[in-house]
Scaffold this motif. Structure first.
Motif, mmCIF file in Angstrom:
data_model
loop_
_atom_site.group_PDB
_atom_site.id
_atom_site.type_symbol
_atom_site.label_atom_id
_atom_site.label_comp_id
_atom_site.label_asym_id
_atom_site.label_seq_id
_atom_site.Cartn_x
_atom_site.Cartn_y
_atom_site.Cartn_z
ATOM 1 N N GLY A 262 0.797 -1.230 0.000
ATOM 2 C CA GLY A 262 0.000 0.000 0.000
ATOM 3 C C GLY A 262 0.824 1.272 0.000
ATOM 4 N N HIS A 263 2.145 1.157 -0.152
ATOM 5 C CA HIS A 263 3.042 2.312 -0.075
ATOM 6 C C HIS A 263 3.767 2.526 -1.399
ATOM 7 C CE1 HIS A 263 2.492 2.442 4.289
ATOM 8 N NE2 HIS A 263 2.610 1.128 4.255
ATOM 9 N N ASP A 264 3.654 3.740 -1.951
ATOM 10 C CA ASP A 264 4.345 4.147 -3.171
ATOM 11 C C ASP A 264 5.652 4.818 -2.766
ATOM 12 O OD1 ASP A 264 5.263 5.488 -5.445
ATOM 13 O OD2 ASP A 264 3.274 6.139 -6.076
ATOM 14 N N GLN B 242 4.729 4.851 -17.946
ATOM 15 C CA GLN B 242 5.493 6.050 -17.580
ATOM 16 C C GLN B 242 4.747 7.300 -18.058
ATOM 17 O OE1 GLN B 242 8.739 6.196 -16.138
ATOM 18 N NE2 GLN B 242 8.760 3.982 -15.822
ATOM 19 N N PRO B 243 4.725 8.369 -17.261
ATOM 20 C CA PRO B 243 4.032 9.600 -17.686
ATOM 21 C C PRO B 243 4.737 10.253 -18.867
ATOM 22 C CG PRO B 243 5.152 9.930 -15.580
ATOM 23 C CD PRO B 243 5.233 8.475 -15.886
ATOM 24 N N PRO B 244 4.126 10.266 -20.046
ATOM 25 C CA PRO B 244 4.836 10.720 -21.251
ATOM 26 C C PRO B 244 5.222 12.187 -21.219
ATOM 27 C CG PRO B 244 2.514 10.356 -21.733
ATOM 28 C CD PRO B 244 2.750 9.827 -20.351
ATOM 29 N N GLN B 245 4.472 13.010 -20.498
ATOM 30 C CA GLN B 245 4.740 14.452 -20.516
ATOM 31 C C GLN B 245 6.066 14.818 -19.853
ATOM 32 O OE1 GLN B 245 2.490 12.875 -18.728
ATOM 33 N NE2 GLN B 245 1.975 13.899 -16.782
ATOM 34 N N VAL C 178 -2.391 4.847 -7.883
ATOM 35 C CA VAL C 178 -1.777 5.867 -8.733
ATOM 36 C C VAL C 178 -0.305 5.526 -8.895
ATOM 37 C CG1 VAL C 178 -1.191 8.308 -8.991
ATOM 38 C CG2 VAL C 178 -3.395 7.653 -7.985
ATOM 39 N N LEU C 179 0.199 5.597 -10.124
ATOM 40 C CA LEU C 179 1.618 5.376 -10.406
ATOM 41 C C LEU C 179 2.114 6.518 -11.275
ATOM 42 C CD1 LEU C 179 4.150 3.505 -10.297
ATOM 43 C CD2 LEU C 179 3.319 2.482 -12.434
ATOM 44 N N LEU D 64 -3.194 0.543 -16.403
ATOM 45 C CA LEU D 64 -3.642 1.923 -16.467
ATOM 46 C C LEU D 64 -5.150 1.968 -16.682
ATOM 47 C CD1 LEU D 64 -0.973 3.762 -18.657
ATOM 48 C CD2 LEU D 64 -1.202 3.781 -16.163
ATOM 49 N N ALA D 65 -5.812 2.802 -15.914
ATOM 50 C CA ALA D 65 -7.260 2.954 -16.054
ATOM 51 C C ALA D 65 -7.567 3.492 -17.448
ATOM 52 C CB ALA D 65 -7.799 3.901 -14.985
#
Length: 382
Positions: free
Chosen positions: A69-71, A145-148, A288-289, A303-304
């Protein structure tokens, strides 16, 4: 001083059945077959009978983003708690993996990793260092991975991250086809950082050039990279051709068991990793990742909306068990993939990764079904 006996000891030379291991001051002092005996056939030291269980080297995970439960990117406390969760599943050495983010955020998170390394209760602690999974990755193969926040490889940016980490970056994933990649790879190698090829749309030749420049690892081989093709083998073909170490996420979802067997044909090549996110051990639900919404269903993190795989809910004990039960690897080969090979990748072979005299007493006890029973790190039971 204690002796662990009556167990099946998995050593670099094979399985000792029954075998015993003597632990003294946090290190392995002796290893033997049969039952330990002193003069007149009687044991002279305190003996713990492990009652037919398996004794393996503690696991070394090169790739973990969270657990329990920990990021690891949420806070220093979450990072430490995620590490503790995986330790309870047999991971006695770990890298902390950071997903792509703005450079200032990565710098802050790297300082948290450095604190865990530097403030460990004993030298050479459980957290070995950081793994940067980004930001120098391909938009075409970014996966979750977040593309931005992806960037072309930049030597100055990398140098800034090295300073922020206070010398604790141990691995970085790079897409070698990007402009500037070979320069950053060279800088990383000079800084003592392991370079992994991943999240890449590179050709065979581009990947081979990265290996020639000093890259020695692939990040989750087959996943988030150009697929193998008989006329353009891409990064998969280049990695297998070069016989570099290859991460595989052995959760029954990311790769087929036959892939595990194929890579393990060279036992020094296979490296089992978790790529675990905070959902590991925390059940299905919303997560959330890297700022992206993730949905976990039946243990699969995606991914949702898009359904793209977003890490895993795997632990190293399960990865090893699947390697034996599902892929059919001998347990000694699975132990090499879960401990010996990743320790070698990190340059820790003289400290851990095997049951051998002189190494730290990092050990896991598994029952007859290969389920975790106990964990020992440097001679201390968790």
């Amino acid at each position: 001083m204690t002796v662990l006996a009556g167990c099946r000891v998995v050593t670099p030379g094979g399985v000792l059945d029954p075998g015993w291991v003597e632990v003294h001051e946090g290190r392995i002092a002796a290893v033997g077959v049969g039952m330990p005996a002193g003069r007149n056939g009687r044991a002279e030291k305190a003996v713990t009978d492990l009652d037919g269980t398996w004794l393996l080297p503690g696991f070394v995970d090169l790739h973990v983003h969270g657990g329990g439960g920990h990021d690891v990117t949420a806070s220093p406390g979450d990072m430490a708690a995620a590490v503790a969760f995986h330790r309870a599943h047999g991971t006695t050495r770990t890298l902390v993996s950071l997903v792509t983010a703005p450079l200032d955020m990565l710098a802050e998170q790297l300082s948290w990793v450095a604190d865990l390394v530097e403030h460990a209760p004993r030298p050479d602690g459980h957290v070995v260092g950081a793994h940067l999974e980004g930001p120098f990755l391909s938009h075409a193969r970014c996966g979750a991975q977040p593309p931005q926040h992806l960037l072309d490889p930049d030597r100055a940016a990398f140098a800034g991250l090295v300073r922020a980490a206070r010398g604790t970056i141990r691995c970085i994933t790079v897409a070698p086809e990007l402009p500037g990649a070979l320069d950053v790879i060279a800088d990383a190698v000079d800084a003592g950082v392991v370079v992994a090829i991943g999240h890449t749309d590179a050709t065979y030749d581009q990947t081979a050039a990265a290996f020639a420049a000093g890259a020695t690892l692939t990040t989750h081989l087959f996943n988030c990279m150009r697929p193998l093709h008989h006329r353009e083998p891409g990064p998969v073909g280049a990695a297998l051709d070069a016989a570099v170490a290859c991460e595989l996420i052995n959760d029954g979802v990311h790769v087929h068991p036959s892939i595990i067997r194929m890579v393990a044909r060279d036992p020094r090549r296979l490296v089992l990793v978790t790529d675990a996110i905070d959902a590991a051990g925390a059940g299905d639900g919303a997560y959330v990742l890297g700022g992206r919404a993730v949905r976990v269903h039946d243990g699969q993190a995606r991914l949702a909306g898009s359904g793209v795989l977003a890490g895993s809910t795997l632990t190293m004990d399960e990865a090893l068990r699947r390697a034996v039960v599902d892929a059919g690897l001998p347990i000694e080969v699975a132990a090499v993939a879960a401990a010996t090979n990743p320790a070698r990748v990190l340059g820790l072979s003289g400290r851990c990764g095997a049951i051998a005299v002189g190494l730290d007493a990092d050990l896991v006890v598994l029952d007859v079904d290969l389920c975790l029973v106990r964990v020992m790190a440097r001679g201390v039971w968790s």
